[in-house]
Enzyme design. Structure first.
Site, PDB file in Angstrom:
ATOM      1  N   GLU A 297       0.915  -1.000  -0.002  1.00  0.00           N
ATOM      2  CA  GLU A 297       0.160  -0.019  -0.004  1.00  0.00           C
ATOM      3  C   GLU A 297       0.950   1.242  -0.001  1.00  0.00           C
ATOM      4  O   GLU A 297       0.485   2.033   0.852  1.00  0.00           O
ATOM      5  CB  GLU A 297      -1.013  -0.011   1.152  1.00  0.00           C
ATOM      6  CG  GLU A 297      -1.914  -1.324   1.249  1.00  0.00           C
ATOM      7  CD  GLU A 297      -3.254  -1.233   2.337  1.00  0.00           C
ATOM      8  OE1 GLU A 297      -2.738  -0.757   3.470  1.00  0.00           O
ATOM      9  OE2 GLU A 297      -4.206  -1.613   1.970  1.00  0.00           O
ATOM     10  N   ASP A 370      -8.201  -9.222   3.658  1.00  0.00           N
ATOM     11  CA  ASP A 370      -8.187  -8.050   4.660  1.00  0.00           C
ATOM     12  C   ASP A 370      -9.065  -7.821   5.623  1.00  0.00           C
ATOM     13  O   ASP A 370      -9.992  -7.136   5.496  1.00  0.00           O
ATOM     14  CB  ASP A 370      -7.949  -6.721   3.975  1.00  0.00           C
ATOM     15  CG  ASP A 370      -7.609  -5.571   4.654  1.00  0.00           C
ATOM     16  OD1 ASP A 370      -7.092  -5.832   5.851  1.00  0.00           O
ATOM     17  OD2 ASP A 370      -7.818  -4.326   4.531  1.00  0.00           O
ATOM     18  N   GLU A 398     -12.417  -2.362  11.952  1.00  0.00           N
ATOM     19  CA  GLU A 398     -12.627  -1.730  10.779  1.00  0.00           C
ATOM     20  C   GLU A 398     -13.838  -2.160   9.640  1.00  0.00           C
ATOM     21  O   GLU A 398     -14.181  -1.199   9.013  1.00  0.00           O
ATOM     22  CB  GLU A 398     -11.330  -1.815  10.016  1.00  0.00           C
ATOM     23  CG  GLU A 398     -11.222  -1.236   8.672  1.00  0.00           C
ATOM     24  CD  GLU A 398      -9.848  -1.401   7.849  1.00  0.00           C
ATOM     25  OE1 GLU A 398      -8.969  -2.023   8.532  1.00  0.00           O
ATOM     26  OE2 GLU A 398      -9.562  -1.008   6.860  1.00  0.00           O
TER      27      GLU A 398
HETATM   28  O1  GCW Z   1      -7.061  -3.169   6.594  1.00  0.00           O
HETATM   29  C1  GCW Z   1      -6.151  -2.137   5.756  1.00  0.00           C
HETATM   30  C2  GCW Z   1      -6.461  -1.003   6.188  1.00  0.00           C
HETATM   31  C3  GCW Z   1      -5.264   0.106   6.253  1.00  0.00           C
HETATM   32  C4  GCW Z   1      -4.211  -0.657   6.996  1.00  0.00           C
HETATM   33  C5  GCW Z   1      -3.873  -1.827   6.185  1.00  0.00           C
HETATM   34  C6  GCW Z   1      -2.629  -2.701   6.995  1.00  0.00           C
HETATM   35  C7  GCW Z   1      -2.560   0.307   8.316  1.00  0.00           C
HETATM   36  O2  GCW Z   1      -7.445  -0.460   5.551  1.00  0.00           O
HETATM   37  O3  GCW Z   1      -5.829   1.186   6.923  1.00  0.00           O
HETATM   38  O4  GCW Z   1      -3.191   0.289   6.962  1.00  0.00           O
HETATM   39  O5  GCW Z   1      -4.804  -2.687   5.861  1.00  0.00           O
HETATM   40  O6  GCW Z   1      -3.032  -3.416   7.327  1.00  0.00           O
HETATM   41  O7  GCW Z   1      -1.696  -2.395   6.591  1.00  0.00           O
END
Ligand code: GCW
Length: 706
Positions: A297, A370, A398
């Site tokens: 990311e 995720d 989240e």
């Molecule tokens: O779940 C996703 C999130 C990001 C997060 C990323 C990660 C810290 O949307 O906000 O960043 O994973 O786990 O690195």
């Protein structure tokens, strides 16, 4: 007038109505009335300097009104707390027996000496003693029988660590309980009382490590100024047996050190890390190590220089090794390639198996995508056999309604930990492959992304505290059931009265499946609104956006059907699992229905096991989720007499939000998917109350939810 008021007050007090509470004491309320259940310890013996003994006395004083008198001679009802350094302990138990349990293990035992009944809490180390004391306190708080104790405990994982996604500016990524508890701008001079309360809460559930800052790490955390602040926190956490770790930015040598690059094979870069590490250990001799999100990311990493994850991780591991530190290297990687996102971590990391130093542990999210409401376990578990792997769970919600929805996560984590990878024969569960029992590695660990903030009740929702609690308890002992954990937590946080604890426990145990049902049943995933991950946006299509950040990539709804084809004729993600799991997932008939649309693209009229068509089943699942939340509201409203007014109203109002949100999810998903299925919503189901077009207009003001 005064008299009337006074008599009303008196009346209330004598009725024993619960006093107002704000949730700030978590599960460590140490109520006066709990002492009624005590077997009546009269004295305590142990090393006066012992931190564990002090912790016991503090809790005891809160419950009993005063500390237990200390004694040197064991008499009836003496509580004896100590390590083998203590003579009385050595008289009762062999040091070897304690040493076999390790420095964190402990024994709690009732011992009769003549007519004297002694309760002994013993451990080879101070850490174990602290855990033993909190175990005993938990028994007291939950009104357990203390007359014949015979307890021997040892943690499932060596490192039980929280990951704070806290930024240095006080915000928290995916945090829903206010700002960060770390008040960086006031440190190191000003110390919030919350730091030690936090430490105590963690110690009480066996958490022994914490990463203070976000994995999207600012290089600033490694500046001399910030390290002084970190040292201050580490000093406060140390007596509670908690080690501090930091997330580091892989480009730190370039950004902070002014080097020309951060290439892990560049000797200057290596030197920079060695020096920085030395500086840290001078300040914090028991520093744990680094957590790294690299080439993920947009974060920098070794691949920026054509190097592998192993080369990056090993370089840091070499810098930490002389000091006893470790690297937790995350496997959360995916790129905008045509390859199925769910396959990418495995594709990048599996070939590196065996090439990491033994002070590196790979941190892998529970699922391959995720933290979705439900995912199959990541196929890296079980498959990477030459490298230590640690699960990363998400305590913060989240993707599960933030701090608005009541979702108890222990059932989700249990499903994950107990999943059988089959990689080394049957019964090689995720838990077994990570706790050192199936693949013996030097390190074993488990991480949870924290849900803690500055809110008075710490986690935003009173019931979200249960997830912090459950993470610690499972990290300590992954064989505990979700039910046992819920019962303990309810007893300590509210009351163990069965008329309260039984229905509330049932509600908690059903809450995760309920949320899956109203959000993403049958293996659907990632159909959230753009970026904030709160509400539904299965239609979301932002021109130019990465396909794998958009819901249609995941649900693939069309007039023919719905779901992601990950079979051997689709993306072939199934082949990343060990046999016979891959065959089981690959065949639509043997694939568990809970994961059907994760692995298969299925026609709308596909017959489910219960005889319904897929479309109908989807409708019933969404509706079932909505109905369940309404049941939760009814259960909770009946609980009013047992709960103080403040916490009662708070939870009641959150359940209203959850109930409305569940309808929103159901209407949005069913009305949208109906545009493809072209089928009626079964007539016995509650009708949608929204128009699809109206729902498409919703753009959340996140402040309301964050
Ligand atoms: O779940 C996703 C999130 C990001 C997060 C990323 C990660 C810290 O949307 O906000 O960043 O994973 O786990 O690195």
């Amino acid at each position: 007038m005064m008299r009337t008021l006074f008599s009303i007050f008196f009346c209330m007090a004598s009725l024993g109505l619960p006093k107002a509470e704000d949730g700030s004491r978590l599960w460590l309320r140490f109520q006066q009335q709990e002492v009624a259940a005590l077997t009546g310890f009269t004295t305590v013996s142990g090393d006066k300097e012992s931190f564990a003994l002090q912790q016991f006395q503090e809790a005891w004083s809160a419950m009993a009104g005063s500390a237990l008198p200390e004694t040197n001679r064991l008499t009836d009802h003496t509580l004896l707390i100590g390590t083998p350094k203590n003579r009385e302990i050595r008289k009762i138990i062999k040091a070897k027996e304690l040493q076999e349990l390790g420095a964190e293990g402990y024994i709690i035992r009732t011992v009769m000496q003549g007519k004297n009944r002694i309760t002994m809490v013993a451990s080879a180390g101070e850490g174990g003693l602290l855990y033993g004391v909190y175990h005993l306190l938990r028994l007291i708080q939950t009104g357990s029988d203390l007359s014949t104790l015979h307890i021997s405990e040892q943690p499932s994982y060596d490192i039980r660590i929280l990951n704070h996604w806290d930024n240095l500016n006080g915000t928290v990524e995916r945090g829903y309980a206010g700002r960060s508890i770390w008040q960086w701008d006031q440190l190191p001079e000003k110390i919030s009382p919350r730091y030690s309360e936090y430490a105590r809460a963690n110690a009480s559930i066996g958490i022994n490590a914490t990463v203070l800052n976000n994995v999207n790490a600012s290089p600033d955390i490694l500046t001399a100024d910030y390290l002084k602040k970190v040292k201050r926190i580490a000093d406060i956490l140390r007596p509670y047996h908690i080690r501090v770790y930091l997330s580091v930015n892989f480009s730190s040598p370039k950004i902070l050190g002014g080097l020309s690059d951060s290439d892990p094979l560049n000797p200057h870069v290596q030197h920079w890390w060695q020096e920085k590490t030395k500086e840290i250990y001078q300040l914090i001799p028991d520093f744990g190590g680094f957590l790294v999100k690299a080439n993920s990311e947009g974060q920098p990493g070794p691949q920026d220089y054509g190097r592998t994850h192993a080369e990056g991780a090993n370089m840091l591991a070499d810098a930490l090794r002389p000091h006893g530190g470790i690297v937790m290297w995350r496997a959360f990687v995916y790129n905008p390639t045509p390859e199925d996102r769910a396959k990418q971590a495995y594709l990048e990391f599996k070939p590196l198996d065996g090439s990491f130093r033994n002070n590196v542990i790979i941190q892998v999210k529970n699922g391959p995508v995720d933290f979705q409401p439900r995912e199959p376990f990541s196929p890296l578990f079980g498959s990477m056999q030459q490298t230590a792997l640690m699960p990363e769970l998400q305590i913060t919600q989240e993707y599960l309604g933030f701090s608005n929805h009541l979702v108890f996560l222990a059932p989700q984590w249990k499903e994950f930990l107990e999943s059988d990878t089959h990689c080394k024969g049957p019964q090689t569960t995720v838990a077994g492959t990570t706790d050192g029992s199936v693949y013996p590695h030097r390190l074993s660990a488990i991480a949870g992304v924290a849900n803690i903030g500055q809110d008075v009740n710490w986690c935003g929702h009173h019931f979200a505290q249960a997830n912090w609690y459950a993470f610690g308890r499972l990290a300590w002992n992954h064989t505990l059931t979700a039910e046992e954990i819920a019962a303990e937590w309810i007893g300590m946080t509210f009351t163990g009265e069965p008329a309260f604890s039984e229905p509330v426990k049932e509600m908690m145990l059903r809450s995760w499946e309920t949320t899956v049902d109203y959000m993403m049943p049958l293996g659907l995933h990632h159909i959230f609104a753009w970026d904030h991950h709160y509400g539904p946006e299965p239609w979301c299509d932002i021109p130019g956006a990465r396909a794998d950040w958009l819901p249609p990539y995941y649900h693939n709804a069309s007039p023919e059907g719905i779901g992601f084809d990950r079979t051997t004729t689709g993306s072939d993600a199934v082949s990343q699992y060990c046999s016979p799991l891959r065959e089981q997932f690959n065949d639509v008939k043997s694939c568990p229905e809970e994961l059907l649309l994760w692995f298969h693209h299925v026609p709308w009229d596909y017959p489910m096991q219960n005889g319904r068509t897929l479309w109908d089943e989807l409708c019933y699942r969404y509706d079932g989720g909505v109905q369940q939340v309404r049941e939760f509201q009814k259960i909770w409203d009946r609980m009013e007499p047992f709960v103080d007014n403040d916490r009662f109203r708070h939870v009641q109002s959150r359940l209203k939000i959850q109930s409305r949100d569940a309808v929103w999810w159901k209407d949005a998903c069913l009305l949208y998917f109906q545009t493809f299925s072209g089928r009626p919503i079964p007539y016995d189901i509650e009708r949608p109350v929204h128009e699809l077009e109206e729902l498409k207009q919703i753009k959340l003001d996140l402040k309301h939810h964050n």
